[in-house]
Design a protein around this motif. Structure first.
Motif, short mmCIF file in Angstrom:
data_model
loop_
_atom_site.label_atom_id
_atom_site.label_comp_id
_atom_site.label_asym_id
_atom_site.label_seq_id
_atom_site.Cartn_x
_atom_site.Cartn_y
_atom_site.Cartn_z
N GLU A 119 -10.95 -45.73 -18.56
CA GLU A 119 -11.62 -44.64 -19.27
C GLU A 119 -10.74 -44.04 -20.36
O GLU A 119 -11.13 -43.09 -21.02
CB GLU A 119 -12.06 -43.56 -18.28
CG GLU A 119 -13.15 -44.04 -17.33
CD GLU A 119 -13.84 -42.89 -16.63
OE1 GLU A 119 -13.14 -41.93 -16.23
OE2 GLU A 119 -15.07 -42.94 -16.49
N GLY A 120 -9.53 -44.59 -20.50
CA GLY A 120 -8.64 -44.10 -21.54
C GLY A 120 -7.81 -42.91 -21.16
O GLY A 120 -7.34 -42.16 -22.02
N ILE A 147 -9.87 -36.67 -23.57
CA ILE A 147 -8.98 -35.51 -23.50
C ILE A 147 -7.93 -35.77 -22.42
O ILE A 147 -8.27 -35.97 -21.25
CB ILE A 147 -9.78 -34.23 -23.18
CG1 ILE A 147 -10.81 -33.97 -24.28
CG2 ILE A 147 -8.83 -33.04 -23.03
CD1 ILE A 147 -11.74 -32.80 -23.99
N GLN A 148 -6.69 -35.79 -22.82
CA GLN A 148 -5.60 -36.11 -21.89
C GLN A 148 -5.12 -34.86 -21.14
O GLN A 148 -5.25 -33.74 -21.63
CB GLN A 148 -4.43 -36.73 -22.66
CG GLN A 148 -4.76 -38.03 -23.36
CD GLN A 148 -5.18 -39.13 -22.40
OE1 GLN A 148 -4.73 -39.19 -21.26
NE2 GLN A 148 -6.07 -40.00 -22.86
N THR A 265 -23.16 -49.22 -24.98
CA THR A 265 -22.16 -48.95 -23.94
C THR A 265 -21.11 -47.99 -24.49
O THR A 265 -20.55 -48.21 -25.58
CB THR A 265 -21.47 -50.24 -23.49
OG1 THR A 265 -22.46 -51.14 -22.96
CG2 THR A 265 -20.42 -49.96 -22.41
N LEU A 266 -20.84 -46.92 -23.76
CA LEU A 266 -19.85 -45.93 -24.17
C LEU A 266 -18.44 -46.47 -23.91
O LEU A 266 -18.16 -47.01 -22.83
CB LEU A 266 -20.06 -44.64 -23.40
CG LEU A 266 -19.13 -43.47 -23.74
CD1 LEU A 266 -19.43 -42.93 -25.14
CD2 LEU A 266 -19.27 -42.35 -22.70
N ASP A 271 -16.51 -37.78 -19.71
CA ASP A 271 -15.77 -36.54 -19.45
C ASP A 271 -14.49 -36.92 -18.70
O ASP A 271 -14.55 -37.79 -17.82
CB ASP A 271 -16.59 -35.58 -18.57
CG ASP A 271 -17.74 -34.95 -19.35
OD1 ASP A 271 -17.47 -34.19 -20.29
OD2 ASP A 271 -18.90 -35.25 -19.01
N PRO A 272 -13.35 -36.38 -19.02
CA PRO A 272 -13.10 -35.40 -20.08
C PRO A 272 -13.04 -36.07 -21.45
O PRO A 272 -12.33 -37.05 -21.64
CB PRO A 272 -11.73 -34.83 -19.69
CG PRO A 272 -11.05 -35.97 -18.99
CD PRO A 272 -12.13 -36.72 -18.27
#
Length: 359
Positions: A119-120, A147-148, A265-266, A271-272
């Protein structure tokens, strides 16, 4: 034309333009002076710079100072190179950092990547090498919007005796920026002018100058532009006043965008995530052809800094996408001045062009 590329740059706020024009007067005006000159006109220009500095600082944590730079890349370099003599040499940076961080870390040496999940997202408990003196994790990713957990990373760095650098370019003016040792930001990503950024430095932190000369900014040499500073300050002031309103507007746009692109596809976490960033992919899509056929819609195939390089996005590869999957991704960015009608029309054109390809 429909502008949906807010991660690359944002439209100039009318308030910023108005603030800049005052400091662009020519020979018949009185607002063109060098802000570092000691005479009356110079002092007036210097006062405008300091007002702008206070307005930018109001978006950032207390207990630090704002140093104006030419852009965020310069701010990152000042932070990373300027801190080098005053910390342990090791650098750890997330696998999805902007090239300003990645390339500088590699140039300085002793650098390692902090992995991200599918999800990064980074894990603040990730193993770090002994001798890590600088940790760099961005607040919001410019390609996929994740958002990290930067507050946790900042605390991890403090416990480990390391410095923490946060690239807050995509976050500042949109959300609260957590404490760090150094924070890099850019005016044109918050409806200010291009050609000016800033580095926020925690009080008491020592850095070495990287641009020598007159040291007009203390750590940076060069004559400041009162117009650019004023524009930056005005944009920051508006962003702070409108933060909740802008965020609510973007949530409405995000909800509609997810409906409009429901068959895509996202990429990255839903979230986040900063919901002004919609990075999506569609199997079999020829992105170059799509962009050629949708010339009325301004969107992106990735980071503007890497456009034309021909390289596969390091961000999409880091979250586990294959090269083929990464090449079917587009990034749609929207914000303060985007209307629902513009989003719907842009999405319709993109969807029609994608379907015409059989994607």
């Amino acid at each position: 034309m429909i502008y949906l590329d807010y991660q690359a740059t944002t439209p100039l706020a009318p308030e910023a333009r108005e603030a800049m024009l005052r400091w662009l007067d020519g020979p018949e005006g009185t607002a063109f002076a060098n802000p570092h000159s000691p005479h009356r006109m110079g002092r007036q220009a210097a006062a405008a710079v300091e007002i702008a500095r206070e307005r930018v600082a109001a978006l950032l944590p207390p207990g630090g100072r704002v140093i104006f730079t030419g852009n965020a890349c310069e701010a990152v370099n000042l932070a990373m190179r300027g801190s080098a003599p005053h910390r342990a040499p090791g650098i750890a940076f997330s696998a999805i950092e902007h090239p300003a961080v990645r390339d500088t870390a590699r140039a300085l040496g002793n650098a390692v990547e902090i992995p991200v999940d599918g999800e990064g997202l980074t894990d603040p408990a990730a193993a770090l090498p002994e001798g890590t003196g600088l940790i760099a994790v961005m607040a919001v990713n410019n390609e996929i919007g994740t958002i990290q957990p930067v507050a946790e990373w900042s605390e991890r760095a403090r416990r480990n005796g390391a410095l923490f650098l946060c690239d807050a370019v995509q976050a500042c003016g949109k959300m609260d920026v957590p404490a760090a040792d150094m924070i890099a930001i850019s005016a044109h990503k918050m409806h200010g002018p291009k050609g000016i950024g800033a580095l926020w430095v925690r009080d008491g932190l020592e850095l070495d100058p990287q641009v020598t000369g007159g040291l007009q900014e203390g750590l940076r040499s060069g004559t400041l532009s009162p117009a650019l500073c004023a524009g930056f300050g005005a944009a920051a002031q508006v962003a702070k006043a409108r933060m909740e309103e802008d965020a609510a507007h973007i949530e409405r746009l995000w909800t509609r965008a997810r409906e409009l692109f429901s068959g895509w596809t996202l990429n990255g976490a839903a979230d986040p995530r900063w919901h002004g960033n919609l990075n999506i992919r569609r199997e079999g899509l020829d992105v170059a052809r799509l962009m050629s056929e949708c010339r009325e819609v301004m969107f992106s195939a990735g980071s503007a800094c890497a456009s034309g390089s021909g390289k596969t996005s390091h961000v999409l590869k880091a979250i586990g996408l294959s090269e083929a999957q990464a090449k079917t991704a587009i990034r749609i960015g929207f914000g303060r001045y985007t209307t629902i009608e513009q989003l719907e029309r842009g999405a319709g054109l993109i969807e029609a062009a994608a379907e015409a390809q059989g994607a």
